[in-house]
Design a protein around this motif. Structure first.
Motif, PDB file in Angstrom:
ATOM      1  N   LEU A 250       0.833  -1.202   0.000  1.00  0.00           N
ATOM      2  CA  LEU A 250       0.000   0.000   0.000  1.00  0.00           C
ATOM      3  C   LEU A 250       0.867   1.251   0.000  1.00  0.00           C
ATOM      4  N   GLY A 251       1.924   1.240   0.814  1.00  0.00           N
ATOM      5  CA  GLY A 251       2.818   2.388   0.869  1.00  0.00           C
ATOM      6  C   GLY A 251       3.550   2.622  -0.437  1.00  0.00           C
ATOM      7  N   VAL A 252       4.039   1.550  -1.052  1.00  0.00           N
ATOM      8  CA  VAL A 252       4.748   1.671  -2.325  1.00  0.00           C
ATOM      9  C   VAL A 252       3.845   2.265  -3.391  1.00  0.00           C
TER      10      VAL A 252
ATOM     11  N   VAL B  46      15.656   3.121  -4.231  1.00  0.00           N
ATOM     12  CA  VAL B  46      15.606   1.796  -4.858  1.00  0.00           C
ATOM     13  C   VAL B  46      16.133   0.717  -3.911  1.00  0.00           C
ATOM     14  N   ILE B  47      17.312   0.954  -3.333  1.00  0.00           N
ATOM     15  CA  ILE B  47      17.918  -0.066  -2.474  1.00  0.00           C
ATOM     16  C   ILE B  47      17.054  -0.332  -1.247  1.00  0.00           C
ATOM     17  N   THR B  48      16.523   0.729  -0.647  1.00  0.00           N
ATOM     18  CA  THR B  48      15.729   0.538   0.571  1.00  0.00           C
ATOM     19  C   THR B  48      14.407  -0.148   0.280  1.00  0.00           C
ATOM     20  N   HIS B  49      13.702   0.292  -0.754  1.00  0.00           N
ATOM     21  CA  HIS B  49      12.385  -0.319  -0.968  1.00  0.00           C
ATOM     22  C   HIS B  49      12.474  -1.651  -1.701  1.00  0.00           C
ATOM     23  N   ASP B  50      13.684  -2.044  -2.168  1.00  0.00           N
ATOM     24  CA  ASP B  50      13.837  -3.390  -2.711  1.00  0.00           C
ATOM     25  C   ASP B  50      13.742  -4.446  -1.614  1.00  0.00           C
ATOM     26  N   PHE B  51      13.956  -4.034  -0.359  1.00  0.00           N
ATOM     27  CA  PHE B  51      13.657  -4.953   0.743  1.00  0.00           C
ATOM     28  C   PHE B  51      12.185  -5.346   0.701  1.00  0.00           C
ATOM     29  N   ALA B  52      11.321  -4.326   0.494  1.00  0.00           N
ATOM     30  CA  ALA B  52       9.882  -4.594   0.387  1.00  0.00           C
ATOM     31  C   ALA B  52       9.577  -5.439  -0.833  1.00  0.00           C
ATOM     32  N   ASP B  53      10.279  -5.198  -1.941  1.00  0.00           N
ATOM     33  CA  ASP B  53      10.052  -5.983  -3.152  1.00  0.00           C
ATOM     34  C   ASP B  53      10.360  -7.456  -2.919  1.00  0.00           C
ATOM     35  N   GLY B  54      11.516  -7.726  -2.299  1.00  0.00           N
ATOM     36  CA  GLY B  54      11.869  -9.116  -2.026  1.00  0.00           C
ATOM     37  C   GLY B  54      10.904  -9.771  -1.054  1.00  0.00           C
TER      38      GLY B  54
ATOM     39  N   THR C  46      -1.518  -7.377  13.977  1.00  0.00           N
ATOM     40  CA  THR C  46      -1.537  -7.468  12.514  1.00  0.00           C
ATOM     41  C   THR C  46      -1.791  -6.098  11.908  1.00  0.00           C
ATOM     42  N   LEU C  47      -2.746  -5.380  12.477  1.00  0.00           N
ATOM     43  CA  LEU C  47      -3.054  -4.032  12.002  1.00  0.00           C
ATOM     44  C   LEU C  47      -1.852  -3.109  12.176  1.00  0.00           C
ATOM     45  N   LEU C  48      -1.165  -3.248  13.314  1.00  0.00           N
ATOM     46  CA  LEU C  48       0.012  -2.425  13.560  1.00  0.00           C
ATOM     47  C   LEU C  48       1.126  -2.727  12.554  1.00  0.00           C
ATOM     48  N   CYS C  49       1.243  -3.988  12.157  1.00  0.00           N
ATOM     49  CA  CYS C  49       2.240  -4.347  11.147  1.00  0.00           C
ATOM     50  C   CYS C  49       1.930  -3.673   9.810  1.00  0.00           C
ATOM     51  N   THR C  50       0.640  -3.598   9.473  1.00  0.00           N
ATOM     52  CA  THR C  50       0.234  -2.929   8.233  1.00  0.00           C
ATOM     53  C   THR C  50       0.586  -1.449   8.281  1.00  0.00           C
ATOM     54  N   VAL C  51       0.255  -0.814   9.389  1.00  0.00           N
ATOM     55  CA  VAL C  51       0.575   0.609   9.559  1.00  0.00           C
ATOM     56  C   VAL C  51       2.089   0.815   9.520  1.00  0.00           C
ATOM     57  N   ALA C  52       2.831  -0.103  10.128  1.00  0.00           N
ATOM     58  CA  ALA C  52       4.291   0.003  10.141  1.00  0.00           C
ATOM     59  C   ALA C  52       4.855  -0.111   8.724  1.00  0.00           C
ATOM     60  N   GLY C  53       4.242  -0.971   7.921  1.00  0.00           N
ATOM     61  CA  GLY C  53       4.689  -1.117   6.538  1.00  0.00           C
ATOM     62  C   GLY C  53       4.521   0.170   5.751  1.00  0.00           C
ATOM     63  N   VAL C  54       3.364   0.820   5.910  1.00  0.00           N
ATOM     64  CA  VAL C  54       3.112   2.093   5.230  1.00  0.00           C
ATOM     65  C   VAL C  54       4.086   3.158   5.742  1.00  0.00           C
ATOM     66  N   ALA C  55       4.277   3.202   7.060  1.00  0.00           N
ATOM     67  CA  ALA C  55       5.172   4.199   7.655  1.00  0.00           C
ATOM     68  C   ALA C  55       6.610   4.017   7.172  1.00  0.00           C
TER      69      ALA C  55
END
Length: 259
Positions: free
Chosen positions: A39-41, A154-162, A239-248
């Motif tokens: 969602l953040g990406v 790119v390098i930082t958000h490639d963690f999210a990609d992987g 679980t909800l907090l993990c989602t918010v953390a992902g966006v943050a």
């Protein structure tokens, strides 16, 4: 220089996939985080870039937004068609139940997921990583400062990609070896993309159009598949907090990279 930096993206992608594997006993938390990252990406990275590059209006609507909606609809239609075809095949052979219980059986898994959807989504992630590499190479062609800014993003958000590539492939019932293969392809893609910029330059409008389309497909997977699955058996606050953390996390990446 761009290819050397892309090596960092390669390693970060693999680290993201490794992280996704190591926390399988907390699957709901993995899915919640993955949904937030996706969602953040889309909302904080892909869509703004697409609007900047392909914001020209087509019949009153920016081109990037039209493709964004088109990507969302195509992802929905494709999933429905694959699910219907898989269900029909199981009914005709009379072996739907056996395939559901068999890992990597080629049909639908017990949760009703269609493996082909996961592979297609992961392939789209690989395509996105390829474009990350192209963007990285193009940025270094503009100048070192621009290249450094794009490299951080790119390098930082490639963690999210992987993380997301492995999670999506596995979520739809694919065998672990397939998830690892898609993860490796996603890790190599930025290297290939960065190297390709030595041969050609991608027009900005085309890049923006792609980002808009991909963003729509990614949002569908996050909102219609990943997040509902995360809360299906474990509707917990964590679980909800993990989602918010992902966006943050993605917001932090975008902010540090200068937007």
């Amino acid at each position: 220089m761009a290819v050397v930096v892309a090596l960092g993206a390669f390693l970060m992608t693999l680290f993201g996939g490794w992280t996704a594997q190591r926390v399988t006993d907390r699957r709901h938390l993995v899915l919640g985080l993955a949904g937030g990252l996706m969602l953040g990406v889309v909302g904080l990275d892909l869509l703004p870039e697409a609007m900047d590059a392909a914001g020209e209006k087509v019949f009153g609507v920016p081109q990037a937004l039209l493709l964004f909606v088109g990507g969302f609809l195509l992802a929905h239609v494709m999933e429905r068609l694959l699910a219907v075809r898989s269900a029909a095949h199981g009914a005709e052979t009379g072996r739907g139940a056996e395939r559901s219980a068999s890992p990597g059986g080629g049909g639908r898994e017990a949760g009703g997921r269609t493996p082909q959807v996961g592979l297609t989504a992961a392939a789209a992630m690989v395509g996105h990583s390829l474009m990350d590499g192209v963007a990285l190479g193009a940025a270094f062609q503009v100048g070192g400062g621009m290249g450094a800014t794009v490299a951080l993003a790119v390098i930082t958000h490639d963690f999210a990609d992987g993380f997301n590539t492995y999670t999506i492939t596995s979520l739809y019932g694919n065998a672990r070896r397939k998830a690892l293969a898609m993860l490796f392809a996603d890790a190599v893609a930025p290297l290939v993309g960065a190297a390709s910029t030595l041969l050609f330059t991608l027009p900005e409008e085309l890049l923006g159009s792609y980002l808009g389309f991909f963003g729509g497909a990614l949002l569908y997977l996050a909102a219609a598949e990943i997040l509902p699955e995360a809360h299906h058996e474990h509707p917990a606050l964590t679980t909800l907090l993990c989602t918010v953390a992902g966006v943050a996390f993605i917001w932090l990446v975008v902010g540090l990279s200068g937007g």
